[in-house]
Each structure stands twice: as structure tokens, then as C-alpha cells.
Write an enzyme that holds these catalytic residues in place. Structure first.
Site, mmCIF file in Angstrom:
data_model
loop_
_atom_site.group_PDB
_atom_site.id
_atom_site.type_symbol
_atom_site.label_atom_id
_atom_site.label_comp_id
_atom_site.label_asym_id
_atom_site.label_seq_id
_atom_site.Cartn_x
_atom_site.Cartn_y
_atom_site.Cartn_z
ATOM 1 N N ASP A 86 25.889 -59.377 -19.418
ATOM 2 C CA ASP A 86 25.433 -59.821 -20.670
ATOM 3 C C ASP A 86 25.249 -61.384 -20.900
ATOM 4 O O ASP A 86 25.693 -62.101 -20.302
ATOM 5 C CB ASP A 86 26.610 -59.238 -21.764
ATOM 6 C CG ASP A 86 26.473 -57.686 -21.921
ATOM 7 O OD1 ASP A 86 25.266 -57.266 -21.497
ATOM 8 O OD2 ASP A 86 27.339 -57.310 -22.627
ATOM 9 N N ASP B 259 29.681 -53.955 -23.491
ATOM 10 C CA ASP B 259 30.701 -54.299 -24.727
ATOM 11 C C ASP B 259 30.512 -53.025 -25.645
ATOM 12 O O ASP B 259 31.309 -52.496 -26.260
ATOM 13 C CB ASP B 259 30.603 -55.536 -25.203
ATOM 14 C CG ASP B 259 29.286 -55.831 -25.872
ATOM 15 O OD1 ASP B 259 28.315 -54.988 -25.525
ATOM 16 O OD2 ASP B 259 28.951 -57.353 -26.032
ATOM 17 N N ASP C 153 27.187 -48.437 -23.983
ATOM 18 C CA ASP C 153 27.176 -49.152 -22.822
ATOM 19 C C ASP C 153 27.883 -48.324 -21.535
ATOM 20 O O ASP C 153 27.905 -48.263 -20.198
ATOM 21 C CB ASP C 153 27.662 -50.515 -22.686
ATOM 22 C CG ASP C 153 26.407 -51.731 -22.776
ATOM 23 O OD1 ASP C 153 25.512 -51.291 -22.979
ATOM 24 O OD2 ASP C 153 27.029 -52.532 -23.651
HETATM 25 P P1 ATP Z 1 23.578 -59.788 -25.138
HETATM 26 O O1 ATP Z 1 23.304 -58.235 -25.082
HETATM 27 O O2 ATP Z 1 23.645 -60.649 -23.996
HETATM 28 O O3 ATP Z 1 25.253 -59.547 -25.427
HETATM 29 P P2 ATP Z 1 22.601 -59.530 -27.531
HETATM 30 O O4 ATP Z 1 23.892 -59.605 -28.578
HETATM 31 O O5 ATP Z 1 21.536 -60.373 -28.255
HETATM 32 O O6 ATP Z 1 22.894 -60.051 -26.355
HETATM 33 P P3 ATP Z 1 22.506 -56.970 -28.698
HETATM 34 O O7 ATP Z 1 24.028 -56.841 -29.337
HETATM 35 O O8 ATP Z 1 22.088 -55.657 -28.248
HETATM 36 O O9 ATP Z 1 22.317 -58.063 -27.618
HETATM 37 O O10 ATP Z 1 21.643 -57.517 -29.854
HETATM 38 C C1 ATP Z 1 20.224 -57.390 -29.781
HETATM 39 C C2 ATP Z 1 19.565 -58.097 -30.898
HETATM 40 O O11 ATP Z 1 19.704 -57.435 -32.154
HETATM 41 C C3 ATP Z 1 19.844 -59.225 -31.165
HETATM 42 O O12 ATP Z 1 19.357 -60.233 -30.499
HETATM 43 C C4 ATP Z 1 19.797 -59.663 -32.657
HETATM 44 O O13 ATP Z 1 18.564 -60.061 -32.676
HETATM 45 C C5 ATP Z 1 19.924 -58.312 -33.062
HETATM 46 N N1 ATP Z 1 21.429 -58.160 -33.755
HETATM 47 C C6 ATP Z 1 22.679 -58.191 -32.950
HETATM 48 N N2 ATP Z 1 23.744 -58.278 -33.894
HETATM 49 C C7 ATP Z 1 23.230 -58.175 -34.995
HETATM 50 C C8 ATP Z 1 23.823 -57.829 -36.372
HETATM 51 N N3 ATP Z 1 25.149 -57.871 -36.320
HETATM 52 N N4 ATP Z 1 23.011 -57.735 -37.463
HETATM 53 C C9 ATP Z 1 21.683 -57.533 -37.231
HETATM 54 N N5 ATP Z 1 21.089 -57.743 -36.043
HETATM 55 C C10 ATP Z 1 21.744 -57.872 -35.110
#
Ligand code: ATP
Length: 901
Positions: free
Chosen positions: A337, A637, A641
Site C-alpha cells: 500500500d 489493511d 483486503d
Molecule cells: P493506500 O491504498 O495506498 O492505503 P488510499 O488510502 O488512497 O491508499 P483507500 O483507503 O482505498 O486507499 O482510499 C481510496 C481513496 O478514497 C483515497 O485516495 C481518497 O480519495 C478516498 N478516501 C480515503 N479515505 C477516505 C475517507 N475517510 N473519507 C473520504 N474519502 C476517503
């Protein structure tokens, strides 16, 4: 206050059938949770929220199991044979050796088991509670009846809860009901006589939240939960076995049969051809059998694995399943990630883009210090609805601990709270005024979250999420005053691209005004009337140690892939800062959808950065990589997943931000969520494998040399160069000291400059077989040389045998120094000085040999004779010569490119 009901749910309090408010009252609790002092008091009366640990096997059974081994059966049979032949001393010594061996194995296995259990304690999870009105992370074991527990997707339900609030909650209850489809849950009471699977108003301890969010009040803890009542054990007992150990045990069994067959043949040969009296033949065959068996090997390998587990834990990688220790050593691809693993996950909101232009936020970290500065007239005013949405569509809280500010909840949301405070809002007051009525929790599949809030007779839905996603949902944008105009998606996309190109993580915000009496919000409600209000850009710098770790992977022949849910441009920019993705373009989830399964493996192998992916894409990526023969480690996480973590060869859960469901599906958990810790674990995995090879390639030639010497004696009809008990003495005294020292070997200098070991490669590679054969022959030559030198120079048989035993032990010591470096020369200061473990072991062996040779009691027991100083010098010179020969061999085989596997 009456809390008596909570003490015994079995007395039919039927929490599921009563309204939530009544239950709250009965438990002396409220929507703000218990006061911390009251919680402490209840903990004292109710006890900890724990189930008794599944106890391992009974120690006696564990001890007996040490004898359940083909090698040991064989030794015991040899003891019986010796006893029948009235070689009582031999029989006693054999039994003593078997006993000592069992005790060493028992103690070491116990240590290994304890080490593994201690690691499990490191992964113990926390629950999110409301105590005294504020959200607090509390160890699961400290939950008491009456506690208000917050649940979200991926959590393991920490106690039996009566739900007080629930949104789209689905709970997977297979552990209690056997039903694998997640059950929908809501707050309304159910029938008094509803069976467990139908009690939709309850969430039971040990089950998993598959989706949604909820708040519940704990009604039963510890043994007074449903799972406690059926006394299921939440922790399975770790079995101390790995593919390699199984391979060795199989090898042991086969080897024993072979030794048995050979012994029978030899017995026949000795009696029929050589004309031995059969008693003598049997004694010789017993000697042969005991010399052939590496009885100490399995225990030393177990301890090597356990030491590996402990070293990994010291580097923040907690192993949940022992085989992962081996697999890590052969990992060829790490899929990671981005957020929090490759980056620090310390977010700061630095930029706001509004309809009227940009606003820059100063300050860093979560401290609400700094301010907002407009870059265009009217931008500050236009930012007000954006900042309010950021604070309300948000579950995080900032707390001040020991002078610095920390986040309770999601770091990105924490950064938004800090932003709101910099803009002059009081989070608590604003949230009280705009009461939250309902919410759609964040879900990686939709990439947004939404809340429905009410203030007086106004009600709004606030949405925040991936900006590209929100732009698709909206048709309107704010006009800077209170109205809305048509959305200019192209202009917003350009601003998103500009921020993302700097490596910023970008979030979009939207608002929709709804009738004041609206009570629920659903995905469908967002399809119309949503007004886009702006963007927030966050910086989340890469971890410096991740840059170094990625470079280390490259040198070690390990590919690194970043798989993120974030925007493609952000991923590319962060990738560049980390040294990833220079040679290929970024692939998005949508690109992946357009590629069929047949073409995927090659595309995936050539790509380093994947963006806007969902958990399903991760699963496809792992499978595609595995189809090319790669050994894949993958991080995860979220609750979704779990399938890709299970599919990966090493699933890696995040200890800090990971859900319980992801941790449960993992082989290893990172205690600090740091990519560098994965690489450290791979490093340790390689060291473990090296050390197992060292232990094996050191142990087997001892047996090989002894067997060949005894065989030669029978075939060529000369006196046995060692008696059976002397052979056992050598095996025992060296394996429990020198062999064990190899389990503690530190890494060789080139451990991360080699390519990954091919998966499925057996321990006895052709190179190893060659080494073992060569060293066995050299051992035999030296032993027999000394034997005949002694006999021809007038020594009696007993003295010559004493020389032989001492020679073998001295050769073992020198060979140990050679084996410590399988791949590079041992002639270095580091190589010569050894480690405390090596030096300690050598000291013990030397003292033991002096006793064996000069102590009268030992002389009687083993029939040994004192040796002269000259004899001693000859023996040591032989050892040094062996070392020189083997170092030359190492250099030659290395030059031929052999042995670098
Ligand atoms: P990684 O997969 O590397 O951990 P990530 O946190 O971007 O990265 P996700 O958790 O799948 O991956 O989030 C995808 C997208 O959703 C993010 O890029 C963001 O734009 C949006 N996002 C993440 N967390 C939130 C939240 N708490 N509220 C609203 N939108 C969110």
C-alpha cells in the site's frame, strides 16, 4: 444503579428483546459511555474481558512426543540390541543420549512455543470506546459491561453488545452460528425467544463486522459472552511445523529405513564374507546405525526458526504463522500500500481550492497552529462551506497529549479537524450544533463517505471522497455565495492534476440541502442535487527509510509494487520520490479492468505503480504475479483486503491502522506499518534459511564421516576406529553446542545482494550434496589417517580411538568456522573472531573433550586414554589443514558460479 444483570447474561436478561434505551439504563450507562473511574471500578468487579488461553499440550505429552521419531526408535532398538548382547554400558550410554536429546528438544521447543506466544501478545488489538463522552482506544481486555463500543467494518466485535445505533451493519457470525453469509443488524428489539442467529439487535464477541458502522453497549464480557459460554478458544495453538521441518522429518524417516537396510546388508556381509562372530557384527552394525543418525538436527532447526521469529519481532514484524519465516526468505515481489506504509501517514492539509480560487494553509502536523491565507479575493469566504463539510463529514478527533497533538481516528480526517481549527471553528461546538443524524461510512469500493447533519430546521448531506468520483456524482458547483451553478468538471480536473502532480493527496467535497425531517441517507440520495464545493490537498511525505528499503530490494532481486487507492498522478509523484515506477507508466484500476487474464501477468510484471485500485484488483494482481512463479508478499489493511492477503504467499497486516479482519487473514503483522519493516523481515527470513542450511551442512558430514569410517572398518576388516558410545558422545556434545551456535549466526554481508531463493528448492541442493560428500570424505580420511598413524606408532587401540574422537571434534570446530560463511571467505577478522555463541560453544566443547580424554571417570566410561601434547598438536594441525582445503574449495566453486543459490 443496578448492574447485577450484566454480571450474568445467562440469567435471561434478554437484552436482544428490550429497547436499547432500557438496556442502557439497566446497565447504568448512557450515550456518552461510562465515566473512566466507574469503568475502573467495574473492571475490578467483573474482571478482564478475556477467555482462558487454549492451553498447549500437557508437558508430559510434549516430552513423550520427543521420542516419537523414527530416528529415536532406531536408537532405542540399538540400545535393546546392545543390552541383549550384554554390552550394558553401551545400552546405558545410548539411552542416556536419547534422554539428553529429548530433554534438549523439550526445553528448546518449549522456549520456541513461548516465544511465539509472546509475539501473539504484541498484536493484541484495541477497541474504540466512548468513555466520559470522548472517543478512546482501550485494550479489548479492559472492556466492562456498560461500555459504549464503536464498531466499523473490519473490526472484531470485542464483547457481547446490544446495538444502540447501527448503519448498514452486517456481521459475519460463522464462528457462533456456522452461517457464512453476514447477518444484517439493526437496533430494533427482536422476539424474546429468537435464536442466536436471529438476534439482529445484538453483535456477539468474536464475530467480524463485514460492513457498516455501529455503536453498542457491552452487556457481557470475558466468559460471560456467548463465545465464552460455548468456551470456544479464540486463539488456535501454533503448531511448530513448517514445510522445511516436514521435509527434514520426511528425510529423517527415509534415511532411517535406508540405514536399517544398509545395516542388515552389512551385518550379512560381516558374518558371511568376513567371518565376524555375529555378536561382534551386531556391535559394529549398532555403531554404524548410531553414527548415521543426526538425532540433534530437528531440535536445532526448530530453535533456528524460533530465533528468526524473535529477531523479526525486534524489527517490528510479528509472525502469526511459522511457515511465513521460510517464505519470507524466498519472497521475490513485495506489493505494498502507499498510505502509511511507504508514506508516513502524517497528513497536513495545505491547500484548499474553492470556486473563488486557492487558499493556502500554514503550519505542519496536527497542531491547530497557523492560519489560512487567500490567494484570490473572496476565496476565504468561499472556503467556509468547504471547511464546515470537512469538519462534519469526519469521525476523527484531535487530542493533546504531553504537549503535542495526536489524532484519534483517520489521520487524513485529523488533518481536516486541524484545518477547521485553523479556520477558527470550534470542532466540539460545531459538531454539537450540527448533530449527525445518519451516515454512510467510508468504503474503499465507493471511495467516499457521507453524513446527514441537522442544525435547527436546516439539514444537509455532506460528502467527502476521491475527487474524480465526486465530480461524477455532481452536476452543480457552489457559486461562492449561497447558490449553485453548473459544474465545470474540466477546470476542477485540471486543479486536481496540478495538486496530484506535486504528490499531494486530494479530496473533494460536496453538499446537498435536504428537508429538515430527513432521517436517513443512502447512496441513491447522492445521485441528484449534490453541489461540489471544492478540494483539499494534503501532503503526506514518503518515509525516508522506505526509499532506502526499496533500493535494498532492488539489490536483492526483489521487485516492489505500489498498489494504492489514491489518484494516478499522486501515486506517480510519490512513486518518483521513492524511486519506483521510473521505467513504466502508472496503471489504474480501470486500465486493469480492460486487460484480460491472459495478458495480465506480463503487464503486471512490468508495472511498478497501480492507482485507483480496489481490493478486487489486488487479488487479480497477486494471482497474475503468482502465475509467473513469483513468491508474493502483500500488505493490506481493510476488511475487503482479506482475500488478497490470504492469496498472497505472505499476507501482511497493518498493526496500527489495519482492521482486525485484515490482521486475522495475514501471516505476519507489521507493528509499525512501515515498509522498511517488511524488508527487514525478508532479510531475517533469508538469514534463517541460511542458518538452517549451515546447521544442516555442518551436521551431516559428521555423520557421513563416522559412517564411512565404520563402513571402511567392516569392509576392509580392520578394528573399529570408534566405539558406538564414542560416536554418540561426539554427536551429542557437538550438536548441542556447536550446532546450536549456528542457529544464532548473524547475517552474512551479502545476504541482501543475492537473488531470491527459487521457491520449492529443497534443502539438499546439488551444491549441498557435493559439500556434504566432500567434507565427509575429508573427515574419514583424517580420522582413519590418525587411527593408523597411532596404531603404527605403537599406540594401543584405545589410545588410537581417543585420537580419532578428538580429531573429529577438532575438525568439527574448524569446519564450523568455514560453514559460518557459505558464500564468502571465512578468512576475515569477523570470521576469525566468531560470535559470543560460537566462542562459548567452542569453549564448552574443548572443556568437554579435555574431560573426555583426561578425567579418570570418563576414561572408564568411554574407554579413553590420555594423549600427549604432540598428539594434540597433530590433531589441531589437521583441523587447520581442513580449513585451508575447504576455503580453497569455496573460492573455486564460487568462481565457477556454483553454490550461490
Ligand atoms: P493506500 O491504498 O495506498 O492505503 P488510499 O488510502 O488512497 O491508499 P483507500 O483507503 O482505498 O486507499 O482510499 C481510496 C481513496 O478514497 C483515497 O485516495 C481518497 O480519495 C478516498 N478516501 C480515503 N479515505 C477516505 C475517507 N475517510 N473519507 C473520504 N474519502 C476517503
Amino acid at each position: 444503579m443496578d448492574t447485577s444483570e450484566a454480571r450474568d447474561p445467562a440469567s435471561d436478561p434478554a437484552f436482544h428483546a428490550r429497547p436499547a434505551e432500557v438496556v442502557l439504563q439497566a446497565l447504568g450507562s448512557g450515550h456518552d459511555g461510562l465515566d473512566p473511574n466507574e469503568a475502573a471500578r467495574r473492571l475490578a468487579t467483573h474482571g478482564r474481558n478475556e477467555l482462558p488461553q487454549a492451553s498447549g499440550r500437557h508437558p508430559l505429552l510434549r516430552f513423550l512426543a520427543q521420542f516419537h521419531n523414527a530416528l529415536i526408535y532406531f536408537l532405542l532398538a540399538a540400545a535393546v540390541a546392545a543390552a541383549l548382547l550384554e554390552h550394558v554400558l553401551d545400552a546405558v550410554v545410548i539411552v542416556a543420549v536419547v534422554l539428553v536429546n529429548a530433554i534438549v528438544g523439550f526445553v528448546q521447543e518449549g522456549k520456541a512455543e513461548r516465544a511465539l506466544n509472546a509475539i501473539r501478545g504484541l498484536i493484541a488489538s484495541e477497541a474504540q470506546l466512548l468513555r466520559g463522552g470522548s472517543r478512546t482506544g482501550v485494550p479489548v481486555s479492559e472492556i466492562v459491561p456498560g461500555d459504549i463500543v464503536l464498531l466499523e467494518a473490519g473490526d472484531r466485535v470485542p464483547a457481547d453488545l446490544r446495538l444502540v445505533r447501527a448503519h448498514s451493519l452486517r456481521v459475519e457470525e460463522a464462528i457462533l452460528t456456522g452461517e457464512s453469509v453476514a447477518a444484517e443488524k439493526h437496533v430494533a428489539p427482536v422476539a424474546h425467544d429468537a435464536v442466536l442467529g436471529d438476534r439482529h439487535s445484538m453483535a456477539y464477541s468474536g464475530t467480524f463486522v463485514a460492513a457498516g458502522q455501529a455503536v453498542g453497549v457491552a452487556v457481557g464480557t470475558g466468559m460471560r459472552t456467548e463465545i465464552g459460554r460455548i468456551s470456544a478458544m479464540l486463539h488456535e495453538v501454533q503448531t511448530l511445523t513448517t514445510p522445511l521441518l516436514r521435509q527434514i522429518n520426511r528425510f529423517g524417516t527415509r534415511f532411517t529405513w535406508l540405514a536399517l537396510a544398509m545395516s542388515a546388508l552389512l551385518f550379512a556381509f560381516a558374518v558371511a564374507v568376513r567371518g565376524y562372530p555375529w555378536v561382534d557384527a551386531l556391535v559394529a552394525v549398532v555403531a554404524l546405525a548410531v553414527s548415521a543418525i543426526p538425532e540433534g538436527l530437528p531440535a536445532v532447526i526448530t530453535i533456528t526458526l524460533a530465533i528468526g521469529v524473535q529477531r523479526m519481532a525486534r524489527r517490528n514484524a510479528a509472525i502469526r504463522r511459522l511457515p511465513a519465516v521460510e517464505t519470507l526468505g524466498s519472497t521475490s515481489v513485495i506489493c505494498s500500500d502507499k498510505t502509511g506504509t511507504l508514506t508516513r501517514n502524517e497528513m497536513t492539509a495545505t491547500r484548499l481550492e474553492t470556486v473563488a480560487g486557492r487558499v493556502v494553509a500554514s503550519g505542519s502536523g496536527y497542531a491547530p497552529e497557523g492560519g489560512l491565507e487567500a490567494q484570490a479575493p473572496g476565496a476565504l469566504e468561499a472556503a467556509a462551506p468547504l471547511v464546515r463539510a470537512a469538519l462534519l463529514c469526519n469521525d476523527a478527533e484531535l487530542v493533546r497529549k504531553d504537549g503535542h497533538w495526536a489524532v484519534q481516528g483517520d489521520p487524513m480526517e485529523g488533518a481536516l479537524v486541524a484545518l477547521a481549527m485553523k479556520a477558527g471553528l470550534d470542532p466540539a461546538a460545531t459538531r454539537r450544533a450540527w448533530r449527525r443524524v445518519d451516515a454512510i461510512p467510508f468504503d474503499a469500493r465507493y471511495r467516499y463517505m457521507a453524513t446527514l447533519n441537522r442544525e435547527g430546521d436546516a439539514a444537509c448531506v455532506f460528502v467527502k471522497g476521491a475527487p474524480d468520483e465526486l465530480l461524477q456524482l455532481c452536476t452543480l458547483q457552489a457559486d461562492g455565495a449561497d447558490g449553485a451553478v453548473a459544474l465545470d468538471a474540466a477546470a476542477w480536473s485540471a486543479r486536481i492534476a496540478e495538486a496530484a502532480a506535486q504528490g499531494e493527496r486530494v479530496l473533494g467535497f460536496a453538499v446537498k440541502t435536504v428537508p429538515a425531517d430527513t432521517a436517513r441517507v443512502d447512496h441513491d440520495d447522492l445521485a441528484q442535487g449534490l453541489v461540489f464545493v471544492g478540494l483539499v490537498g494534503f501532503i503526506d511525505p514518503p518515509r525516508p527509510e522506505a526509499v532506502a528499503a526499496i533500493a535494498e530490494c532492488r539489490a536483492a532481486g526483489i521487485a516492489v509494487k505500489m498498489i494504492t487507492g489514491d489518484h494516478g498522478d499522486t501515486a506517480a509523484a510519490i512513486g518518483r520520490q521513492l524511486g519506483l515506477g521510473e521505467r513504466s507508466r502508472v496503471l489504474t484500476g480501470r486500465d486493469l479492468d480492460a486487460i484480460d487474464d491472459a495478458a495480465l501477468p506480463q503487464v503486471v510484471a512490468e508495472t511498478d505503480v497501480f492507482a485507483r485500485t480496489s481490493p478486487e484488483h489486488k487479488l487479480r494482481i497477486v494471482r497474475a504475479l503468482q502465475s509467473t512463479g513469483a513468491v508474493v508478499a502483500m500488505t493490506g489493511d481493510g476488511v475487503n483486503d482479506a482475500p488478497s492477503l490470504k492469496q498472497a504467499d505472505v499476507g501482511i497486516g497493518m498493526g496500527l491502522k489495519g482492521t482486525d479482519a485484515a490482521k486475522e487473514a495475514s501471516e505476519m503483522v507489521l507493528l509499525d506499518d512501515n515498509f522498511a519493516s517488511i524488508v527487514a523481515a525478508v532479510h531475517e527470513g533469508r538469514v534463517v534459511y541460511d542458518n538452517i542450511r549451515k546447521v544442516t551442512s555442518w551436521t551431516l558430514p559428521t555423520n557421513g564421516g563416522e559412517v564411512l569410517a565404520v563402513l571402511a572398518a567392516i569392509l576392509f576388516n580392520f578394528a573399529m576406529p570408534m566405539s558406538a558410545v564414542q560416536i554418540l558422545w561426539v554427536n551429542l556434545v557437538t550438536s548441542a553446542t556447536l550446532g546450536l551456535a549456528l542457529a544464532f549466526e548473524p547475517a552474512e554481508p551479502d545476504v541482501m545482494r543475492r537473488r531470491p531463493r527459487p521457491p520449492g528448492q529443497g534443502l539438499l541442493s546439488p551444491f549441498m550434496v557435493w559439500r556434504v560428500a566432500l567434507v565427509s570424505l575429508l573427515f574419514t580420511a583424517a580420522a582413519l589417517g590418525v587411527f593408523f598413524y597411532g596404531l603404527t606408532h605403537g599406540d594401543d587401540l584405545a589410545t588410537a580411538r581417543t585420537m580419532v574422537v578428538n580429531t573429529i571434534v577438532v575438525l568439527e570446530i574448524f569446519y564450523l568456522f568455514n560453514v559460518r560463511y557459505l558464500h564468502v571467505s571465512s578468512f576475515s577478522w569477523r570470521g576469525m573472531l566468531g560470535t559470543p555463541a560460537v566462542l562459548g560453544a567452542v569453549a564448552v566443547v574443548v572443556v568437554a573433550q579435555l574431560a573426555f580424554t583426561y578425567l579418570p571417570a570418563m576414561q572408564r566410561l568411554f574407554d579413553t586414554r590420555p594423549l600427549s601434547l604432540l598428539d594434540g598438536l597433530v590433531i589441531v594441525a589437521l583441523g587447520a589443514a581442513l580449513m585451508v582445503v575447504l576455503e580453497i574449495e569455496k573460492r573455486v566453486t564460487r568462481r565457477m558460479g556454483w553454490g550461490r543459490e
